[in-house]
Enzyme design. Sequence first.
Site, PDB file in Angstrom:
ATOM      1  N   ALA A 293      16.505  -4.116  -1.218  1.00  0.00           N
ATOM      2  CA  ALA A 293      15.807  -2.903  -0.780  1.00  0.00           C
ATOM      3  C   ALA A 293      15.449  -2.013  -1.962  1.00  0.00           C
ATOM      4  CB  ALA A 293      16.679  -2.136   0.209  1.00  0.00           C
ATOM      5  N   GLU A 297       9.835  -5.717  -5.266  1.00  0.00           N
ATOM      6  CA  GLU A 297       9.493  -7.069  -5.705  1.00  0.00           C
ATOM      7  C   GLU A 297       8.006  -7.232  -6.023  1.00  0.00           C
ATOM      8  OE1 GLU A 297      13.308  -7.480  -3.419  1.00  0.00           O
ATOM      9  OE2 GLU A 297      11.452  -6.378  -3.188  1.00  0.00           O
ATOM     10  N   ASP A 339     -16.392   3.285 -36.458  1.00  0.00           N
ATOM     11  CA  ASP A 339     -17.309   3.075 -37.567  1.00  0.00           C
ATOM     12  C   ASP A 339     -18.600   3.829 -37.259  1.00  0.00           C
ATOM     13  OD1 ASP A 339     -18.381   2.079 -39.895  1.00  0.00           O
ATOM     14  OD2 ASP A 339     -19.002   0.182 -39.005  1.00  0.00           O
ATOM     15  N   ASP A 647     -16.409  -3.823 -36.859  1.00  0.00           N
ATOM     16  CA  ASP A 647     -17.164  -5.069 -36.750  1.00  0.00           C
ATOM     17  C   ASP A 647     -16.947  -6.000 -37.939  1.00  0.00           C
ATOM     18  OD1 ASP A 647     -18.504  -3.642 -38.664  1.00  0.00           O
ATOM     19  OD2 ASP A 647     -20.322  -3.335 -37.488  1.00  0.00           O
ATOM     20  N   ASP A 651     -12.384  -4.300 -41.121  1.00  0.00           N
ATOM     21  CA  ASP A 651     -11.846  -3.507 -40.009  1.00  0.00           C
ATOM     22  C   ASP A 651     -10.663  -4.186 -39.320  1.00  0.00           C
ATOM     23  OD1 ASP A 651     -13.812  -1.447 -40.194  1.00  0.00           O
ATOM     24  OD2 ASP A 651     -15.250  -2.788 -39.235  1.00  0.00           O
ATOM     25  N   ASN A 713      10.673   1.720  -0.810  1.00  0.00           N
ATOM     26  CA  ASN A 713      12.007   1.244  -1.189  1.00  0.00           C
ATOM     27  C   ASN A 713      13.062   2.328  -0.984  1.00  0.00           C
ATOM     28  OD1 ASN A 713      10.121  -0.581  -3.110  1.00  0.00           O
ATOM     29  ND2 ASN A 713      12.009  -1.643  -2.632  1.00  0.00           N
ATOM     30  N   GLU A 716      13.956   2.466   2.648  1.00  0.00           N
ATOM     31  CA  GLU A 716      14.824   1.340   3.006  1.00  0.00           C
ATOM     32  C   GLU A 716      16.249   1.577   2.507  1.00  0.00           C
ATOM     33  OE1 GLU A 716      12.955  -2.023   1.216  1.00  0.00           O
ATOM     34  OE2 GLU A 716      10.992  -1.437   1.986  1.00  0.00           O
ATOM     35  N   ASN A 741       8.761  -5.549   1.546  1.00  0.00           N
ATOM     36  CA  ASN A 741       8.440  -5.310   0.134  1.00  0.00           C
ATOM     37  C   ASN A 741       7.265  -6.158  -0.353  1.00  0.00           C
ATOM     38  OD1 ASN A 741      10.532  -3.531   0.127  1.00  0.00           O
ATOM     39  ND2 ASN A 741      11.852  -4.704  -1.253  1.00  0.00           N
ATOM     40  N   THR A 744       4.258  -6.153   3.828  1.00  0.00           N
ATOM     41  CA  THR A 744       3.910  -4.846   4.401  1.00  0.00           C
ATOM     42  C   THR A 744       3.580  -3.826   3.312  1.00  0.00           C
ATOM     43  OG1 THR A 744       5.409  -5.327   6.224  1.00  0.00           O
ATOM     44  CG2 THR A 744       4.657  -3.048   5.980  1.00  0.00           C
ATOM     45  N   ASP A 745       4.363  -3.790   2.240  1.00  0.00           N
ATOM     46  CA  ASP A 745       4.081  -2.878   1.133  1.00  0.00           C
ATOM     47  C   ASP A 745       3.208  -3.529   0.065  1.00  0.00           C
ATOM     48  OD1 ASP A 745       5.515  -0.945   2.328  1.00  0.00           O
ATOM     49  OD2 ASP A 745       7.231  -0.985   0.956  1.00  0.00           O
TER      50      ASP A 745
END
Length: 918
Positions: A293, A297, A339, A647, A651, A713, A716, A741, A744-745
């Site tokens: 919880a 994840e 530059d 370039d 550099d 979380n 939970e 986790n 749903t999330d």
Amino acid sequence: MSTPPTIAEPPEHHAWHCLSAEDVLTRLASTPAGLSSAEAARRLAEHGPNELTEARPISALRLVAGQFKSLIIWILIVAGVVSGVLGERVDAIAILAIVVLNAAIGFYQEYNAARSIAALRRLTAPQAKVRRDGQVVEAPAAGVVAGDLLALEAGDLVAADARILESASLTCVESALTGESEAVTKRPAALEQADIPLGDRADMVFMGTSVATGTGAAVVVATAMTTELGRIAGLLAEAGAEERTPLENKLESFGRVLVWAALGIVALLFGLGLLRGTEPFELFMTSVSLAVAAVPEGLPAVVTVALSLGVVRMARRRALVRKLAAVETLGSTNVICTDKTGTLTVGEMTVRVLYVDGHTFEVTGEGYAPTGAVRLDGQPAGGEHTAPLLELATILLGCNNAHLVLTDGVWSTVGDPTEGALLVAGAKAGGDLPTIEQAMPKLYEIPFDSDRKRSAVIRRAPDGQLRALVNGAPGPLLERCTHLYSSGGNRPLTQDDREHILAQTSTMAQRALRVLASAHRDLAETDPAGLSADDVERDLVFVGLTGMYDPPRPAGKEAIARCVAAGIRVVMITGDHPHTAAAVARELGIASDGVAVTGADLDKMTDEELRRRAPETAVYARVTAEHKLRIVRALRANSAVVAMTGDGVNDAPALRGADIGIAMGIAGTEVTKQAADMVITDDNFATIVSAVEEGRGIYDNIRKTLQYLLAGNTGELLLMTLCVVVGLPAPLLPIHLLWINLVTDGLPALCLATDPIDPDVMNRHPRPLAERIANRAFLRTMLLTGTLTAGVTFVVYLHVLATETTAAARTSAFAVLVFAELLRSFGARSEVKPVWRISLWTNINLVLVVAVSFGLQVWSQHNATLGGFLRTSPMPFADCLGLLAAGSIPLLALEIVKLVRQARAARAASAPGSAAEA
């Protein structure tokens, strides 16, 4: 056996340009005839081949291991292993699959990085022409040694750093080392100043540069890693230590807080359960549930996907990202080092001013496209001015070896860029090159050289008269003139005329224009063969002046203004001359004073002095690769998040040493692109600013996604903790928590990570480097949301537990928590705007994901297979509607909080003495 000759070093490192040609040969134990083959072989055996040292090949295993450095990843691995040991196979497979997927995406994105040294090797010449045993022979470039004599001609790639001994109209393109595209004239005369910038060492040629025109001979003074290119390779390796990005640091810090908080809560509840006499195995299972919880994840996958989708969006805006984390780093950038040539400017010489017959004309249009006009006082020039302009145009076109080409709708020049600009100006002034070539055929040419500072072409006029057309530096050319052209006819050149012309030259130079003078002379001779420059370039008729420069990009000024509004400093770092750099900086609004710090100034500063001056310096000119890296490090030492653009090869070390390196896609060398984190495909500074905007938007999306995940979380964890404390059975099983986790999330979180960017994102200053993702406001909202979600779920669980089975109570708690999370995803799109003011159609993917998740949740209570997988029990549809209503309570409460905050902010803004009124 004779003793091998000893090679003496110059009095100071890299001071070969200060020595005479004879002294250089003596110190290198060489001769004008070159080395013998035997001596060359001995030196090769002693000093090694003329090759750049290769970096250690990139190990795929090392790249894979690098994907597992994050603490959150290891938390997930431990959770997956423990789940597997306890027999929770589904949980274990799901968690470990996320870890593997995240590592695969990261590995794929980074596999092609860190190949700069290999690209540098491709810049070196495979073959070189050297003088050995008195003969010019071709030899492998790797076999060139100090003391060898290089024979140079147009088109050659220079095999090593060498001191010029002889030259005939010799010019070299050194843009790879200096960043400036204009060909540099080379001559054998020694220079007096020891600390002269690389671009001004006219008696030296350098490995990796190319010969543009002419021929020459040069003695090799440095090979392999002792060359200027080798020094850059060394700097690149030194600067190349990979550092964590701001986002990686913040997530790592957050992960540490998360793991210790989770372990503390789990240990506390485990101890409380033991005191109550709860079975250790049951306590352990509950602890695993609490750990699942506590850990989001889906977070690694969400961050990786958010950055990957950001890469796709940035590609549409002409910014190609090579390293994922660089996307977010752009968003926290507060200094952009750029530059000048080709990035802030067009990168093409353009004539801006013509002076002829006592009038100064403005020339419109940019680059090599033959579009534009010549104007006087804002009106098209014509009438009485046509003849004088045509006279000047004839010289600009007739004394010229360049030509223009149209490729895929883009005009470019073949030949010297300056002569290309003169071609365009001549056409705009009324000249026509084919007509000139037909009416006045070219007979003879005296090429430009740095001593005369002039070039001349002899053509035959329609009446048979030979006419010399001459272009050159104003001062030396004016000294050779005795008459002045005017529309009324040529007249003697007076002292007042000379002073007026020099005053015009000075005025143009103060505008950072490069000034060229033009003149002509009718020759008495009928055959130009055998005429010397002195014979031709005397008693000239002065015709006019041409002022040209590399103009700023049209969008450059606006892009810099956007940077200022966004709290981002723009620092110009260029190899160009200080007065040119300062003038462009003033025009673009980078620096009001326009004072440039030169490379020579930097050499006199210690690192600490540079660190103190760096926050106040906006323009650096005539700098080398080493200078650029020092500047970047000085800025970073002041806690700046630095983006560096470039370039040329020079550099690359600074790009590697910056927080984010940005290479130019058109003009950029392969070395620079390999060292960069991002490549701009149109070489436009405005594209960099757009990329910064995208980076800020991505960070905002990651932050609100993280808050959405962690608030879930927290709910939970609070729910599980509350039930353990009061002695109730666990309201959610590990599979429930994992489903919430990850599905749903996790799925709505992916949609939140792709939300459209806030239009006001560039009106905010960059967030402080030390600012945490989880600041006070973040934590307050997270705790409030978690408390509301846990409270509603606990009440539902308690109610059902009192009347039905534990399985039914868990199913109800599971369902109401899922409904609450899905509904809350709509409110999570903004911390300030209420949900009804955010259009659903701007994130249609979120609507679809929420609809499908709702369907799956309800289906799990009516389908035996899915119900068995999720361990849910059947439930009537009417009860589902009741749980949906209960799940909407957290969203409604949070939206009311937004309204209250808005009302308070409005009252504070309208109160007497408020900041808004002030």
